[in-house]
Design a protein around this motif. Structure first.
Motif, PDB file in Angstrom:
ATOM      1  N   ILE A 119      14.758 -16.451  -4.701  1.00  0.00           N
ATOM      2  CA  ILE A 119      14.179 -15.930  -5.935  1.00  0.00           C
ATOM      3  C   ILE A 119      12.701 -15.613  -5.740  1.00  0.00           C
ATOM      4  CG2 ILE A 119      13.697 -16.413  -8.351  1.00  0.00           C
ATOM      5  CD1 ILE A 119      16.640 -15.992  -7.679  1.00  0.00           C
ATOM      6  N   ARG A 120      12.018 -16.450  -4.975  1.00  0.00           N
ATOM      7  CA  ARG A 120      10.583 -16.257  -4.743  1.00  0.00           C
ATOM      8  C   ARG A 120      10.308 -14.918  -4.065  1.00  0.00           C
ATOM      9  NH1 ARG A 120       7.015 -18.799  -0.602  1.00  0.00           N
ATOM     10  NH2 ARG A 120       4.920 -18.968  -1.464  1.00  0.00           N
ATOM     11  N   GLU A 121      11.132 -14.588  -3.087  1.00  0.00           N
ATOM     12  CA  GLU A 121      10.961 -13.316  -2.378  1.00  0.00           C
ATOM     13  C   GLU A 121      11.300 -12.136  -3.283  1.00  0.00           C
ATOM     14  OE1 GLU A 121      13.251 -13.410   1.163  1.00  0.00           O
ATOM     15  OE2 GLU A 121      12.411 -15.311   1.857  1.00  0.00           O
ATOM     16  N   ILE A 122      12.383 -12.270  -4.048  1.00  0.00           N
ATOM     17  CA  ILE A 122      12.799 -11.190  -4.933  1.00  0.00           C
ATOM     18  C   ILE A 122      11.719 -10.900  -5.976  1.00  0.00           C
ATOM     19  CG2 ILE A 122      14.456 -10.560  -6.731  1.00  0.00           C
ATOM     20  CD1 ILE A 122      16.590 -12.013  -5.128  1.00  0.00           C
ATOM     21  N   VAL A 123      11.115 -11.955  -6.507  1.00  0.00           N
ATOM     22  CA  VAL A 123      10.049 -11.788  -7.493  1.00  0.00           C
ATOM     23  C   VAL A 123       8.856 -11.059  -6.879  1.00  0.00           C
ATOM     24  CG1 VAL A 123       8.337 -12.995  -8.892  1.00  0.00           C
ATOM     25  CG2 VAL A 123      10.713 -13.761  -8.913  1.00  0.00           C
ATOM     26  N   PHE A 124       8.489 -11.466  -5.664  1.00  0.00           N
ATOM     27  CA  PHE A 124       7.341 -10.842  -4.993  1.00  0.00           C
ATOM     28  C   PHE A 124       7.566  -9.348  -4.786  1.00  0.00           C
ATOM     29  CE2 PHE A 124       5.637  -9.351  -0.885  1.00  0.00           C
ATOM     30  CZ  PHE A 124       4.289  -9.392  -1.189  1.00  0.00           C
ATOM     31  N   TRP A 125       8.704  -9.001  -4.159  1.00  0.00           N
ATOM     32  CA  TRP A 125       8.947  -7.591  -3.875  1.00  0.00           C
ATOM     33  C   TRP A 125       9.287  -6.812  -5.146  1.00  0.00           C
ATOM     34  CZ3 TRP A 125       7.298  -5.509   0.398  1.00  0.00           C
ATOM     35  CH2 TRP A 125       7.117  -6.334   1.520  1.00  0.00           C
ATOM     36  N   GLY A 126       9.838  -7.504  -6.142  1.00  0.00           N
ATOM     37  CA  GLY A 126      10.073  -6.853  -7.419  1.00  0.00           C
ATOM     38  C   GLY A 126       8.759  -6.456  -8.077  1.00  0.00           C
ATOM     39  N   MET A 127       7.755  -7.333  -7.973  1.00  0.00           N
ATOM     40  CA  MET A 127       6.433  -7.015  -8.513  1.00  0.00           C
ATOM     41  C   MET A 127       5.830  -5.826  -7.778  1.00  0.00           C
ATOM     42  SD  MET A 127       4.928 -10.876  -9.050  1.00  0.00           S
ATOM     43  CE  MET A 127       3.257 -10.251  -9.367  1.00  0.00           C
ATOM     44  N   CYS A 128       6.059  -5.756  -6.471  1.00  0.00           N
ATOM     45  CA  CYS A 128       5.569  -4.603  -5.697  1.00  0.00           C
ATOM     46  C   CYS A 128       6.197  -3.311  -6.213  1.00  0.00           C
ATOM     47  CB  CYS A 128       5.892  -4.786  -4.210  1.00  0.00           C
ATOM     48  SG  CYS A 128       4.960  -6.096  -3.390  1.00  0.00           S
ATOM     49  N   ALA A 129       7.500  -3.375  -6.517  1.00  0.00           N
ATOM     50  CA  ALA A 129       8.196  -2.197  -7.032  1.00  0.00           C
ATOM     51  C   ALA A 129       7.663  -1.789  -8.401  1.00  0.00           C
ATOM     52  CB  ALA A 129       9.696  -2.469  -7.107  1.00  0.00           C
ATOM     53  N   VAL A 130       7.349  -2.773  -9.231  1.00  0.00           N
ATOM     54  CA  VAL A 130       6.872  -2.489 -10.580  1.00  0.00           C
ATOM     55  C   VAL A 130       5.520  -1.780 -10.577  1.00  0.00           C
ATOM     56  CG1 VAL A 130       6.032  -3.572 -12.708  1.00  0.00           C
ATOM     57  CG2 VAL A 130       8.171  -4.353 -11.687  1.00  0.00           C
ATOM     58  N   VAL A 131       4.626  -2.207  -9.686  1.00  0.00           N
ATOM     59  CA  VAL A 131       3.293  -1.598  -9.651  1.00  0.00           C
ATOM     60  C   VAL A 131       3.255  -0.331  -8.796  1.00  0.00           C
ATOM     61  CG1 VAL A 131       2.190  -3.842  -9.982  1.00  0.00           C
ATOM     62  CG2 VAL A 131       2.485  -2.962  -7.667  1.00  0.00           C
ATOM     63  N   SER A 132       4.311  -0.071  -8.040  1.00  0.00           N
ATOM     64  CA  SER A 132       4.320   1.076  -7.123  1.00  0.00           C
ATOM     65  C   SER A 132       4.121   2.428  -7.807  1.00  0.00           C
ATOM     66  CB  SER A 132       5.601   1.081  -6.285  1.00  0.00           C
ATOM     67  OG  SER A 132       6.740   1.324  -7.091  1.00  0.00           O
ATOM     68  N   PRO A 133       4.680   2.673  -9.008  1.00  0.00           N
ATOM     69  CA  PRO A 133       4.456   3.984  -9.640  1.00  0.00           C
ATOM     70  C   PRO A 133       2.982   4.263  -9.922  1.00  0.00           C
ATOM     71  CG  PRO A 133       6.300   2.872 -10.666  1.00  0.00           C
ATOM     72  CD  PRO A 133       5.641   1.865  -9.790  1.00  0.00           C
ATOM     73  N   VAL A 134       2.259   3.240 -10.370  1.00  0.00           N
ATOM     74  CA  VAL A 134       0.826   3.417 -10.650  1.00  0.00           C
ATOM     75  C   VAL A 134       0.085   3.738  -9.361  1.00  0.00           C
ATOM     76  CG1 VAL A 134      -1.265   2.316 -11.511  1.00  0.00           C
ATOM     77  CG2 VAL A 134       0.930   1.853 -12.612  1.00  0.00           C
ATOM     78  N   CYS A 135       0.403   3.000  -8.311  1.00  0.00           N
ATOM     79  CA  CYS A 135      -0.247   3.232  -7.006  1.00  0.00           C
ATOM     80  C   CYS A 135       0.067   4.632  -6.492  1.00  0.00           C
ATOM     81  CB  CYS A 135       0.215   2.183  -5.999  1.00  0.00           C
ATOM     82  SG  CYS A 135      -0.217   0.482  -6.432  1.00  0.00           S
ATOM     83  N   ALA A 136       1.325   5.047  -6.643  1.00  0.00           N
ATOM     84  CA  ALA A 136       1.741   6.372  -6.173  1.00  0.00           C
ATOM     85  C   ALA A 136       1.046   7.483  -6.949  1.00  0.00           C
ATOM     86  CB  ALA A 136       3.255   6.515  -6.293  1.00  0.00           C
ATOM     87  N   TYR A 137       0.924   7.285  -8.263  1.00  0.00           N
ATOM     88  CA  TYR A 137       0.251   8.281  -9.111  1.00  0.00           C
ATOM     89  C   TYR A 137      -1.178   8.501  -8.627  1.00  0.00           C
ATOM     90  CZ  TYR A 137      -1.013  10.774 -13.399  1.00  0.00           C
ATOM     91  OH  TYR A 137      -1.418  11.739 -14.304  1.00  0.00           O
ATOM     92  N   VAL A 138      -1.869   7.410  -8.361  1.00  0.00           N
ATOM     93  CA  VAL A 138      -3.254   7.494  -7.885  1.00  0.00           C
ATOM     94  C   VAL A 138      -3.294   8.082  -6.474  1.00  0.00           C
ATOM     95  CG1 VAL A 138      -5.299   6.162  -7.257  1.00  0.00           C
ATOM     96  CG2 VAL A 138      -4.009   5.577  -9.327  1.00  0.00           C
ATOM     97  N   MET A 139      -2.369   7.627  -5.616  1.00  0.00           N
ATOM     98  CA  MET A 139      -2.385   8.055  -4.215  1.00  0.00           C
ATOM     99  C   MET A 139      -2.119   9.549  -4.071  1.00  0.00           C
ATOM    100  SD  MET A 139      -3.088   7.045  -1.250  1.00  0.00           S
ATOM    101  CE  MET A 139      -3.321   5.335  -1.782  1.00  0.00           C
ATOM    102  N   TRP A 140      -1.432  10.152  -5.021  1.00  0.00           N
ATOM    103  CA  TRP A 140      -1.154  11.594  -4.952  1.00  0.00           C
ATOM    104  C   TRP A 140      -2.447  12.385  -4.790  1.00  0.00           C
ATOM    105  CZ3 TRP A 140      -2.266  15.899  -8.070  1.00  0.00           C
ATOM    106  CH2 TRP A 140      -1.522  17.052  -7.804  1.00  0.00           C
ATOM    107  N   TYR A 141      -3.523  11.909  -5.372  1.00  0.00           N
ATOM    108  CA  TYR A 141      -4.802  12.614  -5.324  1.00  0.00           C
ATOM    109  C   TYR A 141      -5.510  12.466  -3.980  1.00  0.00           C
ATOM    110  CZ  TYR A 141      -4.300  13.425 -10.297  1.00  0.00           C
ATOM    111  OH  TYR A 141      -3.840  13.850 -11.512  1.00  0.00           O
ATOM    112  N   ALA A 142      -4.927  11.681  -3.075  1.00  0.00           N
ATOM    113  CA  ALA A 142      -5.540  11.519  -1.752  1.00  0.00           C
ATOM    114  C   ALA A 142      -5.546  12.836  -0.979  1.00  0.00           C
ATOM    115  CB  ALA A 142      -4.787  10.454  -0.948  1.00  0.00           C
TER     116      ALA A 142
END
Length: 224
Positions: A106-129
């Motif tokens: 569960i600990r691992e799933i929570v960690f990588w799940g959090m990564c997935a949740v924040v990934s859209p915001v990171c991707a949106y910003v990274m597009w401008y790179a």
């Protein structure tokens, strides 16, 4: 409109059809499925631990998601693509883990799940790179900084068998190659190299010196 106009100065969205957008999203999902299965398959005895150590850390996923984001038609599409990439990646990985290997953390799933949740915001910003101006250089330096920082800290990486520690320099070299690839194929101008590299090195030094990755992830990074 003001913010939109400001962002348009950095990078203008490309026109795309519904079919092109759908194909782009399906491609991201397919890549996620393939890499998720590959990451699980290399996590087995008899497989060279260097592959498992790459797949179980953030670096390779930052690298792939950065490429998916910057080569999208728009920042919104980049956010959708990267989210579905992580969703498909983690779904395949953990379905295999639970139903084939009968193991779950569960600990691992929570960690990588959090990564997935924040990934859209990171991707949106990274597009401008892949845009113009100083802001795009600063954005790209974030991905390169993450690769350089994690790559350097691999000098303390744990590999299952002590005889495999000779592979650590190779692993660090792979991280360096990923950073170089991003540095050379994403900027629209070669002169940005002179801006991005110093910023990335400076930020990496700060992250390494203050052990930012260790404080944020507490050893979870490396347990996909």
């Amino acid at each position: 409109m003001g913010i939109h106009n400001e962002l348009s100065q950095i990078r203008v969205e490309n026109q795309s059809t519904t079919k092109q957008k759908a194909f782009s999203i399906v491609s991201a999902i397919t890549i996620g499925v393939i890499l998720g299965l590959a990451a699980k398959l290399v996590d087995a005895q008899g497989i060279n631990p260097i592959f498992d150590d790459i797949g179980g850390r953030l670096g390779i996923w930052i690298f792939v998601s950065t490429l998916l984001a910057v080569f999208s038609y728009s920042p919104k599409l980049a956010a959708v693509k990267v989210f579905f990439f992580f969703l498909s990646l983690l779904t395949v990985y953990y379905l295999y883990t639970v139903f084939i290997l009968h193991f779950v953390s569960i600990r691992e799933i929570v960690f990588w799940g959090m990564c997935a949740v924040v990934s859209p915001v990171c991707a949106y910003v990274m597009w401008y790179a892949r845009g113009n101006g100083t802001v795009s250089s600063l954005v790209l330096s974030l991905s390169i900084t993450a690769l350089l920082s994690e790559g350097y800290q691999l000098r303390d990486a744990y590999l299952p068998e002590h005889t495999h520690y000779y592979l650590i320099p190779i692993l660090m070299g792979i991280y360096l190659i990923m950073a170089i690839v991003l540095l050379f194929i994403i900027p629209t101008s070669r002169l940005k190299f002179l801006i991005i590299l110093p910023i990335s090195i400076l930020l990496s030094f700060i992250i390494i010196y203050f052990n930012v990755l260790g404080r944020l992830f507490g050893g979870l990074n490396g347990v996909l």
